[in-house]
Design a protein around this motif. Structure first.
Motif, PDB file in Angstrom:
ATOM      1  N   ASN A  82      40.478  54.738  38.587  1.00 50.29           N
ATOM      2  CA  ASN A  82      39.939  54.520  36.871  1.00 50.29           C
ATOM      3  C   ASN A  82      40.073  52.932  36.749  1.00 50.29           C
ATOM      4  O   ASN A  82      39.246  52.446  35.932  1.00 50.29           O
ATOM      5  CB  ASN A  82      40.682  55.549  36.026  1.00 50.29           C
ATOM      6  CG  ASN A  82      40.268  56.935  36.154  1.00 50.29           C
ATOM      7  OD1 ASN A  82      39.001  57.257  36.607  1.00 50.29           O
ATOM      8  ND2 ASN A  82      41.093  57.834  35.712  1.00 50.29           N
ATOM      9  N   GLU A  83      41.090  52.406  36.980  1.00 46.71           N
ATOM     10  CA  GLU A  83      41.494  50.923  36.732  1.00 46.71           C
ATOM     11  C   GLU A  83      40.521  50.402  37.698  1.00 46.71           C
ATOM     12  O   GLU A  83      40.048  49.222  37.128  1.00 46.71           O
ATOM     13  CB  GLU A  83      42.904  50.610  37.136  1.00 46.71           C
ATOM     14  CG  GLU A  83      43.209  49.273  37.015  1.00 46.71           C
ATOM     15  CD  GLU A  83      43.162  48.701  35.589  1.00 46.71           C
ATOM     16  OE1 GLU A  83      42.836  47.559  35.406  1.00 46.71           O
ATOM     17  OE2 GLU A  83      43.407  49.543  34.653  1.00 46.71           O
ATOM     18  N   LEU A  84      40.278  50.838  38.889  1.00 50.33           N
ATOM     19  CA  LEU A  84      39.361  49.882  39.642  1.00 50.33           C
ATOM     20  C   LEU A  84      37.747  50.185  39.032  1.00 50.33           C
ATOM     21  O   LEU A  84      37.168  48.841  39.103  1.00 50.33           O
ATOM     22  CB  LEU A  84      39.121  50.548  40.983  1.00 50.33           C
ATOM     23  CG  LEU A  84      38.293  49.814  41.980  1.00 50.33           C
ATOM     24  CD1 LEU A  84      38.560  48.642  42.338  1.00 50.33           C
ATOM     25  CD2 LEU A  84      38.164  50.763  43.196  1.00 50.33           C
ATOM     26  N   GLU A  85      37.572  51.217  38.423  1.00 44.64           N
ATOM     27  CA  GLU A  85      36.124  51.062  37.971  1.00 44.64           C
ATOM     28  C   GLU A  85      36.184  50.298  36.590  1.00 44.64           C
ATOM     29  O   GLU A  85      35.000  49.614  36.394  1.00 44.64           O
ATOM     30  CB  GLU A  85      35.527  52.662  37.707  1.00 44.64           C
ATOM     31  CG  GLU A  85      35.464  53.384  39.007  1.00 44.64           C
ATOM     32  CD  GLU A  85      34.214  52.762  39.606  1.00 44.64           C
ATOM     33  OE1 GLU A  85      33.199  52.465  39.144  1.00 44.64           O
ATOM     34  OE2 GLU A  85      34.378  52.827  41.083  1.00 44.64           O
ATOM     35  N   ARG A  86      37.017  50.436  35.852  1.00 42.89           N
ATOM     36  CA  ARG A  86      37.183  49.500  34.388  1.00 42.89           C
ATOM     37  C   ARG A  86      36.870  48.046  34.766  1.00 42.89           C
ATOM     38  O   ARG A  86      36.261  47.309  34.573  1.00 42.89           O
ATOM     39  CB  ARG A  86      38.437  49.702  33.987  1.00 42.89           C
ATOM     40  CG  ARG A  86      38.479  51.031  33.074  1.00 42.89           C
ATOM     41  CD  ARG A  86      39.525  50.907  31.921  1.00 42.89           C
ATOM     42  NE  ARG A  86      40.792  50.898  32.710  1.00 42.89           N
ATOM     43  CZ  ARG A  86      41.409  51.945  32.859  1.00 42.89           C
ATOM     44  NH1 ARG A  86      41.004  53.177  32.759  1.00 42.89           N
ATOM     45  NH2 ARG A  86      42.706  51.969  33.424  1.00 42.89           N
ATOM     46  N   HIS A  87      37.455  47.669  36.005  1.00 41.55           N
ATOM     47  CA  HIS A  87      37.681  46.171  36.621  1.00 41.55           C
ATOM     48  C   HIS A  87      36.124  45.787  37.140  1.00 41.55           C
ATOM     49  O   HIS A  87      35.791  44.861  36.749  1.00 41.55           O
ATOM     50  CB  HIS A  87      38.577  45.999  37.657  1.00 41.55           C
ATOM     51  CG  HIS A  87      38.786  44.717  38.005  1.00 41.55           C
ATOM     52  ND1 HIS A  87      37.946  44.021  38.991  1.00 41.55           N
ATOM     53  CD2 HIS A  87      39.481  43.464  37.522  1.00 41.55           C
ATOM     54  CE1 HIS A  87      38.271  42.719  39.426  1.00 41.55           C
ATOM     55  NE2 HIS A  87      39.120  42.434  38.349  1.00 41.55           N
ATOM     56  N   ARG A  88      35.596  46.902  37.580  1.00 35.95           N
ATOM     57  CA  ARG A  88      34.080  46.564  38.302  1.00 35.95           C
ATOM     58  C   ARG A  88      33.041  46.538  37.095  1.00 35.95           C
ATOM     59  O   ARG A  88      32.132  45.630  37.053  1.00 35.95           O
ATOM     60  CB  ARG A  88      33.704  47.572  39.134  1.00 35.95           C
ATOM     61  CG  ARG A  88      34.366  47.630  40.628  1.00 35.95           C
ATOM     62  CD  ARG A  88      33.557  48.778  41.247  1.00 35.95           C
ATOM     63  NE  ARG A  88      34.647  48.716  42.555  1.00 35.95           N
ATOM     64  CZ  ARG A  88      34.369  49.534  43.486  1.00 35.95           C
ATOM     65  NH1 ARG A  88      33.646  50.998  43.095  1.00 35.95           N
ATOM     66  NH2 ARG A  88      35.025  49.623  44.626  1.00 35.95           N
TER      67      ARG A  88
ATOM     68  N   HIS B 175      44.490  54.908  39.895  1.00 35.74           N
ATOM     69  CA  HIS B 175      44.173  53.633  40.650  1.00 35.74           C
ATOM     70  C   HIS B 175      42.714  53.421  40.530  1.00 35.74           C
ATOM     71  O   HIS B 175      41.852  52.443  40.294  1.00 35.74           O
ATOM     72  CB  HIS B 175      44.719  53.790  41.992  1.00 35.74           C
ATOM     73  CG  HIS B 175      44.261  52.746  42.655  1.00 35.74           C
ATOM     74  ND1 HIS B 175      44.668  51.396  42.502  1.00 35.74           N
ATOM     75  CD2 HIS B 175      43.273  52.892  43.970  1.00 35.74           C
ATOM     76  CE1 HIS B 175      44.090  50.624  43.664  1.00 35.74           C
ATOM     77  NE2 HIS B 175      43.130  51.389  44.421  1.00 35.74           N
TER      78      HIS B 175
ATOM     79  N   ALA C 120      33.985  45.481  34.291  1.00 30.02           N
ATOM     80  CA  ALA C 120      34.133  44.223  33.394  1.00 30.02           C
ATOM     81  C   ALA C 120      33.416  43.071  34.166  1.00 30.02           C
ATOM     82  O   ALA C 120      32.857  42.040  33.530  1.00 30.02           O
ATOM     83  CB  ALA C 120      35.664  43.976  33.235  1.00 30.02           C
ATOM     84  N   GLN C 121      33.550  43.009  35.529  1.00 35.95           N
ATOM     85  CA  GLN C 121      32.828  42.061  36.345  1.00 35.95           C
ATOM     86  C   GLN C 121      31.335  42.196  36.263  1.00 35.95           C
ATOM     87  O   GLN C 121      30.811  41.074  36.152  1.00 35.95           O
ATOM     88  CB  GLN C 121      33.265  42.358  37.697  1.00 35.95           C
ATOM     89  CG  GLN C 121      34.550  41.756  38.231  1.00 35.95           C
ATOM     90  CD  GLN C 121      34.734  42.236  39.776  1.00 35.95           C
ATOM     91  OE1 GLN C 121      34.230  42.858  40.239  1.00 35.95           O
ATOM     92  NE2 GLN C 121      35.843  41.200  40.293  1.00 35.95           N
TER      93      GLN C 121
ATOM     94  N   SER D 261      30.537  40.122  32.724  1.00 37.20           N
ATOM     95  CA  SER D 261      30.622  38.986  32.696  1.00 37.20           C
ATOM     96  C   SER D 261      29.538  38.220  33.798  1.00 37.20           C
ATOM     97  O   SER D 261      29.465  38.367  34.779  1.00 37.20           O
ATOM     98  CB  SER D 261      31.977  38.575  32.965  1.00 37.20           C
ATOM     99  OG  SER D 261      32.247  38.678  34.268  1.00 37.20           O
TER     100      SER D 261
END
Length: 108
Positions: free
Chosen positions: A76-82, A74, A84-85, A88
Motif C-alpha cells: 500500500n505504501e509503495l502504491e501511494r509512492h507511485r 508495504h 505521488a510520482q 508530479s
C-alpha cells in the motif's frame, strides 16, 4: 547344525530412517512405508494420513505466510509512492534532455 542367524535390517528399512524420511521428505517416506514388509495395513493408512496432514502444514507455511499483513502495508505504501510520482511532473530541463537524447543524429 545350521543355526539361523537373524537377518539385520537394512538402514533404509529401519524405523528411525523411515520416520525421518516421512518428516523431511514425505513422498520418499510414503514409498518406504508402503514397501515395508511386515507392517500392518492400519499403520500404513495412519502413517499416510499423518503425512498428508504434515504436507498440508508445510504448504500453509510455504504459501499462506507470504501474504501477511506486513506485506499488505508495504505494498500500500509503495502504491501511494507511485501515485505521488505520477502526479508530479518532471522538470522541463529533464524532458528536453530526454528528447534531445532520443533524437537520432545524422551520420553525414
Amino acid at each position: 547344525m545350521f543355526e539361523q542367524v537373524p537377518e539385520s535390517t537394512v538402514w533404509y528399512r529401519s524405523w528411525p530412517f523411515l520416520i525421518a524420511a516421512l518428516v523431511v521428505l514425505p513422498p520418499l517416506g510414503l514409498v518406504l512405508l508402503w514397501t515395508r514388509r511386515g507392517t500392518d495395513m492400519q499403520v500404513k493408512v495412519l502413517g499416510t494420513l499423518a503425512v498428508v496432514l504434515l504436507s498440508v502444514g508445510y504448504a500453509y507455511l510455504l504459501f499462506a505466510q507470504r501474504h501477511s499483513a506486513n506485506d499488505e502495508a508495504h505494498y500500500n505504501e509503495l502504491e501511494r509512492h507511485r501515485a505521488a510520482q505520477r502526479q508530479s511532473a518532471p522538470p522541463p530541463e529533464v524532458v528536453q534532455a530526454a528528447d534531445a537524447a532520443a533524437q537520432p543524429t545524422d551520420p553525414n
